[in-house]
Motif scaffolding. Structure first.
Motif, PDB file in Angstrom:
ATOM      1  N   GLY A   3       0.820  -1.206   0.000  1.00 57.93           N
ATOM      2  CA  GLY A   3       0.000   0.000   0.000  1.00 57.93           C
ATOM      3  C   GLY A   3       0.855   1.259   0.000  1.00 57.93           C
ATOM      4  O   GLY A   3       2.075   1.194  -0.184  1.00 57.93           O
ATOM      5  N   PRO A   4       0.239   2.405   0.229  1.00 55.04           N
ATOM      6  CA  PRO A   4       0.999   3.660   0.191  1.00 55.04           C
ATOM      7  C   PRO A   4       2.216   3.695   1.114  1.00 55.04           C
ATOM      8  O   PRO A   4       3.294   4.119   0.675  1.00 55.04           O
ATOM      9  N   PRO A   5       2.122   3.226   2.369  1.00 56.77           N
ATOM     10  CA  PRO A   5       3.343   3.258   3.203  1.00 56.77           C
ATOM     11  C   PRO A   5       4.446   2.349   2.672  1.00 56.77           C
ATOM     12  O   PRO A   5       5.625   2.711   2.689  1.00 56.77           O
ATOM     13  N   GLY A   6       4.066   1.166   2.193  1.00 52.07           N
ATOM     14  CA  GLY A   6       5.056   0.251   1.632  1.00 52.07           C
ATOM     15  C   GLY A   6       5.696   0.816   0.375  1.00 52.07           C
ATOM     16  O   GLY A   6       6.894   0.626   0.135  1.00 52.07           O
ATOM     17  N   TYR A   7       4.880   1.523  -0.425  1.00 50.89           N
ATOM     18  CA  TYR A   7       5.424   2.122  -1.641  1.00 50.89           C
ATOM     19  C   TYR A   7       6.407   3.236  -1.298  1.00 50.89           C
ATOM     20  O   TYR A   7       7.452   3.360  -1.937  1.00 50.89           O
ATOM     21  N   GLU A   8       6.100   4.020  -0.276  1.00 49.88           N
ATOM     22  CA  GLU A   8       7.046   5.059   0.166  1.00 49.88           C
ATOM     23  C   GLU A   8       8.373   4.428   0.576  1.00 49.88           C
ATOM     24  O   GLU A   8       9.442   4.937   0.232  1.00 49.88           O
ATOM     25  N   ASP A   9       8.289   3.324   1.325  1.00 52.30           N
ATOM     26  CA  ASP A   9       9.511   2.621   1.745  1.00 52.30           C
ATOM     27  C   ASP A   9      10.275   2.095   0.536  1.00 52.30           C
ATOM     28  O   ASP A   9      11.509   2.183   0.481  1.00 52.30           O
ATOM     29  N   LEU A  10       9.537   1.549  -0.438  1.00 53.06           N
ATOM     30  CA  LEU A  10      10.174   1.034  -1.648  1.00 53.06           C
ATOM     31  C   LEU A  10      10.902   2.152  -2.393  1.00 53.06           C
ATOM     32  O   LEU A  10      12.063   1.992  -2.782  1.00 53.06           O
ATOM     33  N   LEU A  11      10.244   3.294  -2.563  1.00 50.23           N
ATOM     34  CA  LEU A  11      10.878   4.422  -3.259  1.00 50.23           C
ATOM     35  C   LEU A  11      12.111   4.910  -2.513  1.00 50.23           C
ATOM     36  O   LEU A  11      13.127   5.244  -3.134  1.00 50.23           O
ATOM     37  N   ALA A  12      12.034   4.957  -1.182  1.00 52.08           N
ATOM     38  CA  ALA A  12      13.192   5.394  -0.393  1.00 52.08           C
ATOM     39  C   ALA A  12      14.364   4.444  -0.599  1.00 52.08           C
ATOM     40  O   ALA A  12      15.510   4.884  -0.781  1.00 52.08           O
ATOM     41  N   ALA A  13      14.090   3.139  -0.591  1.00 51.21           N
ATOM     42  CA  ALA A  13      15.155   2.153  -0.773  1.00 51.21           C
ATOM     43  C   ALA A  13      15.736   2.213  -2.183  1.00 51.21           C
ATOM     44  O   ALA A  13      16.955   2.143  -2.360  1.00 51.21           O
ATOM     45  N   LEU A  14      14.858   2.350  -3.188  1.00 50.86           N
ATOM     46  CA  LEU A  14      15.339   2.409  -4.572  1.00 50.86           C
ATOM     47  C   LEU A  14      16.143   3.671  -4.838  1.00 50.86           C
ATOM     48  O   LEU A  14      17.089   3.656  -5.637  1.00 50.86           O
ATOM     49  N   GLY A  15      15.767   4.758  -4.191  1.00 52.11           N
ATOM     50  CA  GLY A  15      16.420   6.042  -4.452  1.00 52.11           C
ATOM     51  C   GLY A  15      17.724   6.263  -3.723  1.00 52.11           C
ATOM     52  O   GLY A  15      18.396   7.269  -3.954  1.00 52.11           O
ATOM     53  N   ASP A  16      18.094   5.345  -2.844  1.00 51.41           N
ATOM     54  CA  ASP A  16      19.306   5.522  -2.035  1.00 51.41           C
ATOM     55  C   ASP A  16      20.175   4.274  -2.119  1.00 51.41           C
ATOM     56  O   ASP A  16      19.910   3.277  -1.437  1.00 51.41           O
ATOM     57  N   PRO A  17      21.226   4.306  -2.956  1.00 49.31           N
ATOM     58  CA  PRO A  17      22.087   3.132  -3.091  1.00 49.31           C
ATOM     59  C   PRO A  17      22.709   2.676  -1.763  1.00 49.31           C
ATOM     60  O   PRO A  17      23.086   1.517  -1.624  1.00 49.31           O
ATOM     61  N   ALA A  18      22.768   3.565  -0.772  1.00 48.11           N
ATOM     62  CA  ALA A  18      23.332   3.197   0.531  1.00 48.11           C
ATOM     63  C   ALA A  18      22.271   2.607   1.467  1.00 48.11           C
ATOM     64  O   ALA A  18      22.615   2.125   2.552  1.00 48.11           O
ATOM     65  N   HIS A  19      21.031   2.624   1.054  1.00 55.01           N
ATOM     66  CA  HIS A  19      19.943   2.084   1.889  1.00 55.01           C
ATOM     67  C   HIS A  19      20.177   0.586   2.084  1.00 55.01           C
ATOM     68  O   HIS A  19      20.525  -0.122   1.127  1.00 55.01           O
ATOM     69  N   PRO A  20      19.985   0.064   3.305  1.00 58.41           N
ATOM     70  CA  PRO A  20      20.250  -1.367   3.539  1.00 58.41           C
ATOM     71  C   PRO A  20      19.366  -2.301   2.715  1.00 58.41           C
ATOM     72  O   PRO A  20      19.756  -3.454   2.490  1.00 58.41           O
ATOM     73  N   GLU A  21      18.220  -1.833   2.239  1.00 56.48           N
ATOM     74  CA  GLU A  21      17.320  -2.670   1.445  1.00 56.48           C
ATOM     75  C   GLU A  21      17.389  -2.347  -0.063  1.00 56.48           C
ATOM     76  O   GLU A  21      16.590  -2.876  -0.830  1.00 56.48           O
ATOM     77  N   HIS A  22      18.325  -1.503  -0.453  1.00 55.33           N
ATOM     78  CA  HIS A  22      18.383  -1.052  -1.849  1.00 55.33           C
ATOM     79  C   HIS A  22      18.433  -2.215  -2.829  1.00 55.33           C
ATOM     80  O   HIS A  22      17.608  -2.301  -3.741  1.00 55.33           O
ATOM     81  N   GLU A  23      19.384  -3.108  -2.661  1.00 54.88           N
ATOM     82  CA  GLU A  23      19.536  -4.217  -3.615  1.00 54.88           C
ATOM     83  C   GLU A  23      18.339  -5.152  -3.588  1.00 54.88           C
ATOM     84  O   GLU A  23      17.829  -5.564  -4.636  1.00 54.88           O
ATOM     85  N   ALA A  24      17.871  -5.487  -2.399  1.00 52.27           N
ATOM     86  CA  ALA A  24      16.728  -6.400  -2.272  1.00 52.27           C
ATOM     87  C   ALA A  24      15.485  -5.798  -2.924  1.00 52.27           C
ATOM     88  O   ALA A  24      14.742  -6.491  -3.636  1.00 52.27           O
TER      89      ALA A  24
END
Length: 180
Positions: free
Chosen positions: A132-153
């Motif tokens: 949903g919207p909160p999960g999508y926000e988290d997904l965008l944050a991870a995709l937009g930050d190569p240093a994010h711990p979930e970026h690759e996953a």
């Protein structure tokens, strides 16, 4: 041919905004409108859905879960919404994707145009089952930050072709053409 409704479809609670502008026959049945919305938004029709107009909910009633949902199958759009009206299309009750549909105007049918059609839009639809919207926000944050711990996953999960800014109007209309 009947009149044409121009409808602005906004995916609620999505930031940045995700929207489409479509034109459909005013007398279209809600079941067909559901298929059109799935196509223009980019969903895969993998979950339940419902339309809410005023205090009435339309969808596919489930005898195992009786509620007040009215069958959408033979309900015409022009019987539940008029120019200027807004109503809700919800997809995937678990993720809670709510779309606000606003009837912007009524147009005379143009016999040289194939309806339904999408005339504008912005941004890709979120991937199915992203929370949903909160999960999508988290997904965008991870995709937009190569240093994010979930970026690759998250990149692997969303797929290498997922671009949240991408909207291909020609492709959407090609898919709408194939709905016939």
């Amino acid at each position: 041919m009947t009149d044409i409704y121009r409808i602005h479809v906004t995916l609620k609670y999505a930031a940045p905004p995700i929207w489409r502008r479509i034109e459909v026959p005013a007398d279209i049945r809600l079941g067909r409108l559901h298929r059109i919305l799935q196509t223009v938004m980019g969903w895969t029709d993998s979950h339940l859905h419902a339309f809410r107009a005023g205090d009435v909910t339309y969808g596919v009633p489930d005898p195992d879960f009786p509620d007040a949902t009215r069958a959408e199958r033979n309900v015409r759009l022009d019987k539940i919404a008029a120019p200027g009206d807004t109503f809700i299309y919800e997809y995937d009750f678990g993720d809670g994707w709510e779309h606000e549909l606003k009837i912007e105007k009524v147009l005379p049918a143009d016999y040289t145009i194939h309806y339904p059609r999408c005339i504008a839009g912005e941004r890709a639809c979120p991937p199915e089952d992203c929370g949903g919207p909160p999960g999508y926000e988290d997904l965008l944050a991870a995709l937009g930050d190569p240093a994010h711990p979930e970026h690759e996953a998250m990149h692997d999960w969303a797929g290498p072709g997922f671009d949240p800014e991408r909207f291909d109007l020609a492709e959407v209309n090609r898919l709408l053409w194939r709905l016939r």
